[in-house]
Design a protein around this motif. Structure first.
Motif, mmCIF file in Angstrom:
data_model
loop_
_atom_site.group_PDB
_atom_site.id
_atom_site.type_symbol
_atom_site.label_atom_id
_atom_site.label_comp_id
_atom_site.label_asym_id
_atom_site.label_seq_id
_atom_site.Cartn_x
_atom_site.Cartn_y
_atom_site.Cartn_z
ATOM 1 N N ASP A 17 0.837 -1.198 0.000
ATOM 2 C CA ASP A 17 0.000 0.000 0.000
ATOM 3 C C ASP A 17 0.877 1.256 0.000
ATOM 4 N N SER A 18 1.240 1.725 -1.177
ATOM 5 C CA SER A 18 2.124 2.888 -1.306
ATOM 6 C C SER A 18 1.524 4.136 -0.664
ATOM 7 N N PHE A 19 0.226 4.330 -0.794
ATOM 8 C CA PHE A 19 -0.395 5.533 -0.250
ATOM 9 C C PHE A 19 -0.342 5.541 1.276
ATOM 10 N N SER A 20 -0.680 4.428 1.909
ATOM 11 C CA SER A 20 -0.607 4.360 3.372
ATOM 12 C C SER A 20 0.829 4.559 3.846
ATOM 13 N N ARG A 21 1.783 4.035 3.104
ATOM 14 C CA ARG A 21 3.185 4.244 3.458
ATOM 15 C C ARG A 21 3.561 5.715 3.294
ATOM 16 N N TRP A 22 3.050 6.399 2.234
ATOM 17 C CA TRP A 22 3.313 7.829 2.053
ATOM 18 C C TRP A 22 2.744 8.624 3.227
ATOM 19 N N LEU A 23 1.583 8.216 3.713
ATOM 20 C CA LEU A 23 0.996 8.874 4.874
ATOM 21 C C LEU A 23 1.865 8.693 6.123
ATOM 22 N N GLY A 24 2.687 7.663 6.131
ATOM 23 C CA GLY A 24 3.525 7.371 7.297
ATOM 24 C C GLY A 24 2.826 6.506 8.323
ATOM 25 N N ILE A 25 1.862 5.730 7.869
ATOM 26 C CA ILE A 25 1.067 4.887 8.766
ATOM 27 C C ILE A 25 1.920 3.774 9.364
ATOM 28 N N GLU A 26 1.733 3.601 10.667
ATOM 29 C CA GLU A 26 2.366 2.497 11.398
ATOM 30 C C GLU A 26 1.268 1.655 12.042
ATOM 31 N N LEU A 27 1.421 0.347 11.963
ATOM 32 C CA LEU A 27 0.476 -0.565 12.602
ATOM 33 C C LEU A 27 0.812 -0.666 14.085
ATOM 34 N N ILE A 28 -0.171 -0.424 14.933
ATOM 35 C CA ILE A 28 0.004 -0.541 16.385
ATOM 36 C C ILE A 28 -0.491 -1.898 16.874
ATOM 37 N N GLU A 29 -1.686 -2.288 16.395
ATOM 38 C CA GLU A 29 -2.313 -3.512 16.894
ATOM 39 C C GLU A 29 -3.239 -4.088 15.832
ATOM 40 N N ALA A 30 -3.345 -5.410 15.818
ATOM 41 C CA ALA A 30 -4.229 -6.087 14.864
ATOM 42 C C ALA A 30 -4.841 -7.320 15.515
ATOM 43 N N ALA A 31 -6.093 -7.562 15.166
ATOM 44 C CA ALA A 31 -6.801 -8.765 15.585
ATOM 45 C C ALA A 31 -7.892 -8.996 14.549
ATOM 46 N N GLU A 32 -8.593 -10.111 14.646
ATOM 47 C CA GLU A 32 -9.684 -10.355 13.705
ATOM 48 C C GLU A 32 -10.734 -9.259 13.861
ATOM 49 N N GLY A 33 -11.037 -8.575 12.756
ATOM 50 C CA GLY A 33 -12.045 -7.523 12.767
ATOM 51 C C GLY A 33 -11.610 -6.238 13.440
ATOM 52 N N TYR A 34 -10.311 -6.059 13.627
ATOM 53 C CA TYR A 34 -9.815 -4.916 14.391
ATOM 54 C C TYR A 34 -8.446 -4.471 13.872
ATOM 55 N N SER A 35 -8.239 -3.153 13.868
ATOM 56 C CA SER A 35 -6.897 -2.621 13.633
ATOM 57 C C SER A 35 -6.762 -1.276 14.321
ATOM 58 N N LYS A 36 -5.542 -0.982 14.715
ATOM 59 C CA LYS A 36 -5.213 0.319 15.302
ATOM 60 C C LYS A 36 -3.914 0.777 14.648
ATOM 61 N N ILE A 37 -3.958 1.973 14.053
ATOM 62 C CA ILE A 37 -2.809 2.515 13.338
ATOM 63 C C ILE A 37 -2.587 3.966 13.758
ATOM 64 N N VAL A 94 -0.304 13.887 16.048
ATOM 65 C CA VAL A 94 -0.191 12.444 15.849
ATOM 66 C C VAL A 94 -1.598 11.875 15.943
ATOM 67 N N LEU A 95 -2.045 11.286 14.845
ATOM 68 C CA LEU A 95 -3.402 10.742 14.777
ATOM 69 C C LEU A 95 -3.387 9.233 14.926
ATOM 70 N N THR A 96 -4.358 8.730 15.645
ATOM 71 C CA THR A 96 -4.555 7.290 15.803
ATOM 72 C C THR A 96 -5.948 6.953 15.293
ATOM 73 N N ALA A 97 -6.036 5.892 14.509
ATOM 74 C CA ALA A 97 -7.329 5.410 14.017
ATOM 75 C C ALA A 97 -7.520 3.985 14.512
ATOM 76 N N GLU A 98 -8.642 3.760 15.181
ATOM 77 C CA GLU A 98 -8.956 2.443 15.724
ATOM 78 C C GLU A 98 -10.237 1.950 15.085
ATOM 79 N N ALA A 99 -10.133 0.871 14.322
ATOM 80 C CA ALA A 99 -11.273 0.301 13.604
ATOM 81 C C ALA A 99 -11.795 -0.915 14.358
#
Length: 138
Positions: A17-37, A94-99
């Motif tokens: 995902d070049s665009f997410s990398r350009w944004l500078g997104i880092e993965l913090i946490e992942a689980a089934e049906g869940y992500s935090k970046i 610094v923005l965090t997005a939790e899905a």
């Protein structure tokens, strides 16, 4: 043989995902049906009113949504998305997005993404519905 986990799936998607990398997104946490970046806002992300362009916050939430949708190794694509902007965002925030998954259906899924700044202030709410193709990512 590599074990397929939500973390390995999301890392695989993020690597491509070049665009997410350009944004500078880092993965913090992942689980089934869940992500935090997270990501840091840069000067080139600002609009003419000296606040972050709405597309940046939307894109961060959209990436969190995509990672959570695809965390079960079932290729999923957005059907519908919507966002509410609640507070302005500035350079160096610094923005965090939790899905979080609200519904996991056979063919569709519904997710709610909270976007917060470094002060834990809610700056946006994003809701997305995805379509599940039934194809594996890994």
């Amino acid at each position: 043989m590599q074990t397929v986990t939500p973390q390995s799936i999301i890392n695989h998607v993020l690597q491509k995902d070049s665009f997410s990398r350009w944004l500078g997104i880092e993965l913090i946490e992942a689980a089934e049906g869940y992500s935090k970046i997270k990501m840091q806002v840069r000067q080139e992300m600002m609009n003419g009113l000296n606040v972050v362009h709405g597309g940046i916050a939307f894109s961060l939430a959209d990436s969190a949504f995509a990672f959570a949708c695809n965390s079960r190794n079932n290729l999923s694509l957005a059907l519908e998305t919507a966002i509410s902007f609640l507070k302005p965002v500035y350079v160096d925030d610094v923005l965090t997005a939790e899905a979080k998954e609200i519904r996991n259906g056979k063919n569709t899924g519904v997710y709610l993404v909270e976007i917060k700044n470094q002060h834990e202030q809610l700056i946006g709410l994003f809701k997305g519905t995805c379509y599940r193709t039934g194809k594996n990512l890994l």
